[in-house]
Design a protein around this motif. Structure first.
Motif, PDB file in Angstrom:
ATOM      1  N   HIS A  88       0.822  -1.204   0.000  1.00 45.09           N
ATOM      2  CA  HIS A  88       0.000   0.000   0.000  1.00 45.09           C
ATOM      3  C   HIS A  88       0.862   1.262   0.000  1.00 45.09           C
ATOM      4  O   HIS A  88       2.017   1.242   0.432  1.00 45.09           O
ATOM      5  CB  HIS A  88      -0.940  -0.007   1.208  1.00 45.09           C
ATOM      6  N   TYR A  89       0.274   2.339  -0.475  1.00 49.99           N
ATOM      7  CA  TYR A  89       1.029   3.589  -0.563  1.00 49.99           C
ATOM      8  C   TYR A  89       0.231   4.786  -0.049  1.00 49.99           C
ATOM      9  O   TYR A  89       0.726   5.906  -0.080  1.00 49.99           O
ATOM     10  CB  TYR A  89       1.464   3.849  -2.006  1.00 49.99           C
ATOM     11  N   HIS A  90      -0.995   4.556   0.422  1.00 54.14           N
ATOM     12  CA  HIS A  90      -1.755   5.662   0.986  1.00 54.14           C
ATOM     13  C   HIS A  90      -2.883   5.112   1.853  1.00 54.14           C
ATOM     14  O   HIS A  90      -3.215   3.932   1.803  1.00 54.14           O
ATOM     15  CB  HIS A  90      -2.331   6.559  -0.109  1.00 54.14           C
ATOM     16  N   ILE A  91      -3.449   6.017   2.665  1.00 54.63           N
ATOM     17  CA  ILE A  91      -4.585   5.660   3.503  1.00 54.63           C
ATOM     18  C   ILE A  91      -5.596   6.794   3.433  1.00 54.63           C
ATOM     19  O   ILE A  91      -5.230   7.976   3.412  1.00 54.63           O
ATOM     20  CB  ILE A  91      -4.141   5.400   4.964  1.00 54.63           C
ATOM     21  N   ALA A  92      -6.870   6.431   3.329  1.00 52.69           N
ATOM     22  CA  ALA A  92      -7.940   7.424   3.218  1.00 52.69           C
ATOM     23  C   ALA A  92      -8.497   7.741   4.603  1.00 52.69           C
ATOM     24  O   ALA A  92      -8.835   6.832   5.370  1.00 52.69           O
ATOM     25  CB  ALA A  92      -9.056   6.905   2.313  1.00 52.69           C
ATOM     26  N   LEU A  93      -8.590   9.035   4.893  1.00 49.69           N
ATOM     27  CA  LEU A  93      -9.076   9.503   6.189  1.00 49.69           C
ATOM     28  C   LEU A  93     -10.188  10.520   5.956  1.00 49.69           C
ATOM     29  O   LEU A  93     -10.198  11.238   4.964  1.00 49.69           O
ATOM     30  CB  LEU A  93      -7.935  10.155   6.976  1.00 49.69           C
ATOM     31  N   LYS A  94     -11.121  10.591   6.917  1.00 51.45           N
ATOM     32  CA  LYS A  94     -12.259  11.480   6.714  1.00 51.45           C
ATOM     33  C   LYS A  94     -12.625  12.187   8.006  1.00 51.45           C
ATOM     34  O   LYS A  94     -12.654  11.594   9.071  1.00 51.45           O
ATOM     35  CB  LYS A  94     -13.465  10.713   6.180  1.00 51.45           C
ATOM     36  N   ARG A  95     -12.889  13.461   7.884  1.00 52.69           N
ATOM     37  CA  ARG A  95     -13.544  14.268   8.905  1.00 52.69           C
ATOM     38  C   ARG A  95     -14.739  14.840   8.178  1.00 52.69           C
ATOM     39  O   ARG A  95     -15.536  14.080   7.638  1.00 52.69           O
ATOM     40  CB  ARG A  95     -12.581  15.336   9.437  1.00 52.69           C
ATOM     41  N   GLU A  96     -14.907  16.174   8.146  1.00 49.09           N
ATOM     42  CA  GLU A  96     -15.885  16.714   7.206  1.00 49.09           C
ATOM     43  C   GLU A  96     -15.351  16.590   5.784  1.00 49.09           C
ATOM     44  O   GLU A  96     -16.108  16.476   4.823  1.00 49.09           O
ATOM     45  CB  GLU A  96     -16.204  18.190   7.499  1.00 49.09           C
ATOM     46  N   LEU A  97     -14.021  16.633   5.658  1.00 46.13           N
ATOM     47  CA  LEU A  97     -13.346  16.528   4.375  1.00 46.13           C
ATOM     48  C   LEU A  97     -12.585  15.214   4.306  1.00 46.13           C
ATOM     49  O   LEU A  97     -12.304  14.583   5.320  1.00 46.13           O
ATOM     50  CB  LEU A  97     -12.362  17.698   4.196  1.00 46.13           C
ATOM     51  N   MET A  98     -12.239  14.825   3.094  1.00 49.42           N
ATOM     52  CA  MET A  98     -11.462  13.609   2.881  1.00 49.42           C
ATOM     53  C   MET A  98      -9.994  13.970   2.701  1.00 49.42           C
ATOM     54  O   MET A  98      -9.656  14.899   1.955  1.00 49.42           O
ATOM     55  CB  MET A  98     -11.967  12.879   1.634  1.00 49.42           C
ATOM     56  N   VAL A  99      -9.120  13.254   3.383  1.00 46.24           N
ATOM     57  CA  VAL A  99      -7.675  13.388   3.215  1.00 46.24           C
ATOM     58  C   VAL A  99      -7.119  12.020   2.850  1.00 46.24           C
ATOM     59  O   VAL A  99      -7.447  11.015   3.481  1.00 46.24           O
ATOM     60  CB  VAL A  99      -6.995  13.907   4.503  1.00 46.24           C
ATOM     61  N   GLU A 100      -6.281  11.985   1.819  1.00 51.01           N
ATOM     62  CA  GLU A 100      -5.538  10.772   1.501  1.00 51.01           C
ATOM     63  C   GLU A 100      -4.083  11.026   1.848  1.00 51.01           C
ATOM     64  O   GLU A 100      -3.433  11.889   1.248  1.00 51.01           O
ATOM     65  CB  GLU A 100      -5.698  10.388   0.025  1.00 51.01           C
ATOM     66  N   LEU A 101      -3.581  10.285   2.827  1.00 57.47           N
ATOM     67  CA  LEU A 101      -2.199  10.421   3.274  1.00 57.47           C
ATOM     68  C   LEU A 101      -1.349   9.423   2.490  1.00 57.47           C
ATOM     69  O   LEU A 101      -1.535   8.219   2.590  1.00 57.47           O
ATOM     70  CB  LEU A 101      -2.100  10.147   4.773  1.00 57.47           C
ATOM     71  N   HIS A 102      -0.428   9.950   1.682  1.00 54.49           N
ATOM     72  CA  HIS A 102       0.430   9.118   0.830  1.00 54.49           C
ATOM     73  C   HIS A 102       1.844   9.086   1.381  1.00 54.49           C
ATOM     74  O   HIS A 102       2.331  10.075   1.944  1.00 54.49           O
ATOM     75  CB  HIS A 102       0.507   9.704  -0.592  1.00 54.49           C
ATOM     76  N   TRP A 103       2.522   7.976   1.175  1.00 52.76           N
ATOM     77  CA  TRP A 103       3.962   7.924   1.411  1.00 52.76           C
ATOM     78  C   TRP A 103       4.708   7.531   0.137  1.00 52.76           C
ATOM     79  O   TRP A 103       5.918   7.446   0.124  1.00 52.76           O
ATOM     80  CB  TRP A 103       4.328   6.996   2.569  1.00 52.76           C
ATOM     81  N   LYS A 104       3.968   7.328  -0.956  1.00 52.77           N
ATOM     82  CA  LYS A 104       4.517   7.232  -2.310  1.00 52.77           C
ATOM     83  C   LYS A 104       3.522   7.908  -3.233  1.00 52.77           C
ATOM     84  O   LYS A 104       2.310   7.899  -2.967  1.00 52.77           O
ATOM     85  CB  LYS A 104       4.709   5.776  -2.746  1.00 52.77           C
ATOM     86  N   THR A 105       4.010   8.486  -4.327  1.00 58.58           N
ATOM     87  CA  THR A 105       3.066   9.109  -5.258  1.00 58.58           C
ATOM     88  C   THR A 105       2.229   8.070  -5.987  1.00 58.58           C
ATOM     89  O   THR A 105       1.116   8.365  -6.417  1.00 58.58           O
ATOM     90  CB  THR A 105       3.810   9.979  -6.289  1.00 58.58           C
ATOM     91  N   ASP A 106       2.749   6.858  -6.119  1.00 59.48           N
ATOM     92  CA  ASP A 106       1.979   5.787  -6.753  1.00 59.48           C
ATOM     93  C   ASP A 106       2.581   4.455  -6.327  1.00 59.48           C
ATOM     94  O   ASP A 106       3.788   4.370  -6.038  1.00 59.48           O
ATOM     95  CB  ASP A 106       2.009   5.916  -8.281  1.00 59.48           C
ATOM     96  N   ALA A 107       1.762   3.425  -6.289  1.00 58.54           N
ATOM     97  CA  ALA A 107       2.236   2.118  -5.846  1.00 58.54           C
ATOM     98  C   ALA A 107       3.240   1.519  -6.821  1.00 58.54           C
ATOM     99  O   ALA A 107       4.238   0.902  -6.418  1.00 58.54           O
ATOM    100  CB  ALA A 107       1.059   1.169  -5.675  1.00 58.54           C
ATOM    101  N   GLU A 108       3.006   1.700  -8.123  1.00 60.95           N
ATOM    102  CA  GLU A 108       3.859   1.073  -9.138  1.00 60.95           C
ATOM    103  C   GLU A 108       4.789   2.063  -9.838  1.00 60.95           C
ATOM    104  O   GLU A 108       5.895   1.690 -10.248  1.00 60.95           O
ATOM    105  CB  GLU A 108       2.989   0.393 -10.201  1.00 60.95           C
ATOM    106  N   PHE A 109       4.327   3.292 -10.011  1.00 64.49           N
ATOM    107  CA  PHE A 109       5.075   4.241 -10.829  1.00 64.49           C
ATOM    108  C   PHE A 109       5.306   5.541 -10.062  1.00 64.49           C
ATOM    109  O   PHE A 109       4.867   6.614 -10.467  1.00 64.49           O
ATOM    110  CB  PHE A 109       4.320   4.513 -12.136  1.00 64.49           C
ATOM    111  N   ALA A 110       5.989   5.426  -8.939  1.00 64.64           N
ATOM    112  CA  ALA A 110       6.286   6.600  -8.129  1.00 64.64           C
ATOM    113  C   ALA A 110       7.378   7.421  -8.806  1.00 64.64           C
ATOM    114  O   ALA A 110       8.450   6.901  -9.142  1.00 64.64           O
ATOM    115  CB  ALA A 110       6.730   6.174  -6.732  1.00 64.64           C
ATOM    116  N   ILE A 111       7.120   8.704  -9.017  1.00 65.24           N
ATOM    117  CA  ILE A 111       8.091   9.535  -9.734  1.00 65.24           C
ATOM    118  C   ILE A 111       9.289   9.884  -8.856  1.00 65.24           C
ATOM    119  O   ILE A 111      10.360  10.197  -9.362  1.00 65.24           O
ATOM    120  CB  ILE A 111       7.441  10.822 -10.254  1.00 65.24           C
ATOM    121  N   GLU A 112       9.113   9.827  -7.530  1.00 68.07           N
ATOM    122  CA  GLU A 112      10.215  10.193  -6.642  1.00 68.07           C
ATOM    123  C   GLU A 112      11.178   9.016  -6.508  1.00 68.07           C
ATOM    124  O   GLU A 112      10.770   7.855  -6.594  1.00 68.07           O
ATOM    125  CB  GLU A 112       9.684  10.602  -5.264  1.00 68.07           C
ATOM    126  N   PRO A 113      12.484   9.294  -6.299  1.00 69.49           N
ATOM    127  CA  PRO A 113      13.444   8.203  -6.096  1.00 69.49           C
ATOM    128  C   PRO A 113      13.095   7.412  -4.838  1.00 69.49           C
ATOM    129  O   PRO A 113      12.642   7.966  -3.843  1.00 69.49           O
ATOM    130  CB  PRO A 113      14.787   8.927  -5.939  1.00 69.49           C
TER     131      PRO A 113
END
Length: 357
Positions: free
Chosen positions: A176-201
């Motif tokens: 996994h590379y992110h987790i979805a969180l919700k209050r009144e708004l939705m936040v997706e907390l990522h630790w990679k930009t993508d599971a397969e094709f992360a642009i960051e080193p």
């Protein structure tokens, strides 16, 4: 407003929506818009198509600026109400994003907002011209648990009903590379930009020091470089088969505002990620369907993937069907497999589909 169900790819509603899919219209564009309206439109179809592609803000902008009081009252009222609601929601999300960025900064956690309000400001120069439904925030992997705790203290709970132990397992999962969180708004907390094709080193803390900064409301907000932003958006759009035109508009507007992109870096990084076909698909659609002028060297690079033109045409033919027809399971699998570049990657995708449908 009743919708004519008969699709017509040459319909004036489609021509007008294509015309409106940009921030600014020149005199020729405004003249063309008036001609299309004068010749008669199915307003309900036009608005429904704009809704399907996330383009109601831009459609309303151009209709109001070009037609003024001659815009049919019912159409004006429907779009104006939506635009006011969107503006209020986007500003709430913008303020929340800034609050989280400031909170994380105080705790020594680097954070990079992805898409959302920052993309609206960078590409559109206006928070109210782009639709977004959540806040995507990228943090270094080693800070994900702390970032999650800070968001919990701010009232964010897991969007999905899972136990605390399961959430901890997800946070530390290599898949996994992110987790979805919700209050009144939705936040997706990522630790990679993508599971397969992360642009960051991978595992490179120094990358965070290369990020640019955009000063927003007296807060320094980290941003991707223009070439990283365009590559990330192309990979994201291809992942979702470019089902929405507004993803292309995002990139087209960035290209207009950032003409000096490091194309060599983008092509090289796409090769390193085995994502050349995905980038070629996005660039092909930008050039052929959005009128973006690409460097000659990039055009020649795209030509190395002739079958991508067929896929781009297939995708574009499905844009304006109402109601939209989702891809069947086999069609989606075939399209996904066609975007992978290696046999091991295709086999892995098939296994993932079987084990995690």
């Amino acid at each position: 407003l009743a919708i004519d169900p008969a699709p017509d790819r040459d319909a004036p509603e489609i021509a007008l929506l294509r015309l409106a899919a940009r921030v600014d219209l020149d005199d020729a564009g405004r003249t063309r818009l008036r001609e299309l309206v004068a010749n008669g439109l199915d307003w309900a179809r036009l608005i429904e198509l704009a809704k399907a592609h996330g383009l109601r803000p831009l459609l309303f902008r151009h209709l109001e600026q070009t037609l003024g009081p001659t815009l049919p009252r019912q159409v004006f009222s429907q779009l104006w109400v939506y635009q006011e609601q969107l503006a209020a929601k986007n500003h709430r999300m913008y303020e929340e994003m800034l609050a989280i960025v400031a909170l994380f900064a105080c705790e020594g956690i680097p954070v990079l907002p992805l898409k959302g309000p920052m993309l609206a400001l960078q590409a559109y120069r206006d928070l109210t011209l782009r639709e977004f439904g959540d806040l995507d925030l990228l943090v270094p992997a080693e800070h994900r648990a702390r970032a999650r705790r800070l968001l919990a203290e701010r009232g964010y709970a897991s969007f999905f009903p899972i136990s605390a132990a399961a959430e901890q397992a997800l946070l530390h999962s290599p898949i996994h590379y992110h987790i979805a969180l919700k209050r009144e708004l939705m936040v997706e907390l990522h630790w990679k930009t993508d599971a397969e094709f992360a642009i960051e080193p991978k595992d490179d803390a120094s990358w965070w020091k290369t990020l640019g900064v955009m000063r927003v409301a007296d807060i320094d907000v980290p941003i991707l470089s223009p070439h990283e932003q365009v590559l990330a958006l192309c990979l994201h759009g291809s992942k979702h088969h470019w089902s929405s035109l507004h993803w292309l508009v995002d990139i087209a507007e960035l290209l207009r505002k950032q003409p000096g992109l490091d194309w060599a870096w983008m092509l090289r990084r796409a090769g390193e990620l085995h994502a050349r076909r995905r980038l070629a698909l996005g660039l092909r659609l930008l050039r052929d369907r959005m009128g973006c002028v690409l460097p000659d060297a990039v055009d020649r690079w795209i030509a190395d993937f002739p079958d991508i033109g067929e896929l781009a045409g297939e995708i574009a033919r499905g844009w304006f069907e109402l109601p939209a027809r989702p891809l069947g399971a086999w069609q989606r699998l075939h399209r996904n497999l066609s975007l992978y570049e290696t046999t091991p990657a295709r086999l892995k995708h098939i296994v993932d589909v079987i084990l995690r449908p």
